[in-house]
Design an enzyme around this catalytic site. Structure first.
Site, PDB file in Angstrom:
ATOM      1  N   CYS A   1       0.853  -1.191   0.000  1.00  0.00           N
ATOM      2  CA  CYS A   1       0.000   0.000   0.000  1.00  0.00           C
ATOM      3  C   CYS A   1       0.890   1.244   0.000  1.00  0.00           C
ATOM      4  O   CYS A   1       1.878   1.287   0.735  1.00  0.00           O
ATOM      5  CB  CYS A   1      -0.883  -0.025   1.248  1.00  0.00           C
ATOM      6  SG  CYS A   1      -1.949   1.403   1.417  1.00  0.00           S
TER       7      CYS A   1
ATOM      8  N   HIS B   1      -9.142  -3.872  -2.267  1.00  0.00           N
ATOM      9  CA  HIS B   1      -8.131  -3.165  -1.470  1.00  0.00           C
ATOM     10  C   HIS B   1      -8.478  -1.675  -1.381  1.00  0.00           C
ATOM     11  O   HIS B   1      -8.466  -1.091  -0.286  1.00  0.00           O
ATOM     12  CB  HIS B   1      -6.749  -3.365  -2.116  1.00  0.00           C
ATOM     13  CG  HIS B   1      -5.633  -2.656  -1.422  1.00  0.00           C
ATOM     14  ND1 HIS B   1      -4.673  -3.320  -0.706  1.00  0.00           N
ATOM     15  CD2 HIS B   1      -5.330  -1.332  -1.328  1.00  0.00           C
ATOM     16  CE1 HIS B   1      -3.816  -2.421  -0.194  1.00  0.00           C
ATOM     17  NE2 HIS B   1      -4.197  -1.214  -0.572  1.00  0.00           N
ATOM     18  N   GLU B   2      -8.808  -1.064  -2.529  1.00  0.00           N
ATOM     19  CA  GLU B   2      -9.136   0.372  -2.526  1.00  0.00           C
ATOM     20  C   GLU B   2     -10.474   0.626  -1.829  1.00  0.00           C
ATOM     21  O   GLU B   2     -10.640   1.627  -1.137  1.00  0.00           O
ATOM     22  CB  GLU B   2      -9.151   0.935  -3.955  1.00  0.00           C
ATOM     23  CG  GLU B   2      -7.821   0.850  -4.682  1.00  0.00           C
ATOM     24  CD  GLU B   2      -6.637   1.383  -3.892  1.00  0.00           C
ATOM     25  OE1 GLU B   2      -6.801   2.362  -3.112  1.00  0.00           O
ATOM     26  OE2 GLU B   2      -5.541   0.817  -4.026  1.00  0.00           O
TER      27      GLU B   2
ATOM     28  N   HIS C   1     -10.158   1.039   1.786  1.00  0.00           N
ATOM     29  CA  HIS C   1      -9.713   2.383   2.180  1.00  0.00           C
ATOM     30  C   HIS C   1     -10.899   3.321   2.443  1.00  0.00           C
ATOM     31  O   HIS C   1     -10.873   4.100   3.391  1.00  0.00           O
ATOM     32  CB  HIS C   1      -8.831   3.022   1.101  1.00  0.00           C
ATOM     33  CG  HIS C   1      -7.387   2.656   1.210  1.00  0.00           C
ATOM     34  ND1 HIS C   1      -6.617   2.954   2.314  1.00  0.00           N
ATOM     35  CD2 HIS C   1      -6.561   2.023   0.340  1.00  0.00           C
ATOM     36  CE1 HIS C   1      -5.383   2.515   2.122  1.00  0.00           C
ATOM     37  NE2 HIS C   1      -5.323   1.942   0.935  1.00  0.00           N
TER      38      HIS C   1
END
Length: 196
Positions: free
Chosen positions: A105, A147-148, A151
């Site tokens: 990341c 993954h994003e 966030h």
């Protein structure tokens, strides 16, 4: 414009992002800056919280993965030129048997760990035109999206590893929080903001 990437330890990375409307100030410019920032740091995805904005926005471009000889040629083709902006995204469904992949990341430099995720994801989102669509993605594209997406939910990939591995990287994470890391790209650290 290249923006500084927010380092691990900044509270903005733990906030659940807010939905935005087409009237969000300087949205087109923000999106363009996020792509430029991501490419400058050789990333394949970047979420708004990573540039200090607690909103539901992330951008991805999986093209760098398309050179991976270990991937089936069909997947390499899918990855090449897959560039997309996700606004107000909501994952509806994650399916299949979890598989591991070594993730990193931009907000947590020099830390890489195997993370297990489901291979297929159904997601509702808008692109820059704010027309809502629902699509299914799988393989590495799905993983980058997950993954994003984490966030904008205030979740980091380090939350998904074993407590033993967390203990092993504790020192590295502390160093990042304190700005004791050097990257080729611009970063902003929480400890430095507090003027310590």
């Amino acid at each position: 414009m290249i923006l500084p990437i927010v380092g691990y330890g900044d509270p903005v990375l733990r906030k659940v992002g807010q939905d935005i409307t087409p009237e969000y100030p300087n949205l087109k410019e923000t999106i363009a800056n996020m792509y430029e920032t991501m490419y400058n740091a050789y990333g394949v995805g970047l979420a708004a919280p990573q540039v200090g904005l607690p909103i539901r926005l992330f951008v991805i471009d999986t093209t760098p993965f398309s050179d991976d000889e270990d991937l089936p040629s069909e997947e390499q083709k899918d990855l090449k030129g897959f560039k997309k902006t996700f606004i107000n995204a909501k994952i509806v469904k994650e399916e299949g048997e979890e598989w591991g992949f070594n993730e990193g990341c931009l907000s947590i430099p020099d830390v890489r760990e195997d993370v297990y995720r489901k291979p297929t994801v159904t997601i509702e989102y808008c692109e820059e035109d704010f027309v809502m669509k629902t699509e299914v993605f799988d393989g590495l594209i799905a993983r980058v999206i997950q993954h994003e997406y984490d966030h904008i939910e205030g979740i980091l990939f380090t939350d998904k590893i074993s407590s033993l591995k967390k203990r092993l990287i504790q020192k590295k994470l502390k160093n990042i929080t304190e700005g004791k890391t050097f990257q080729e790209y611009r970063m902003k650290f929480f400890a430095a903001k507090k003027g310590r």
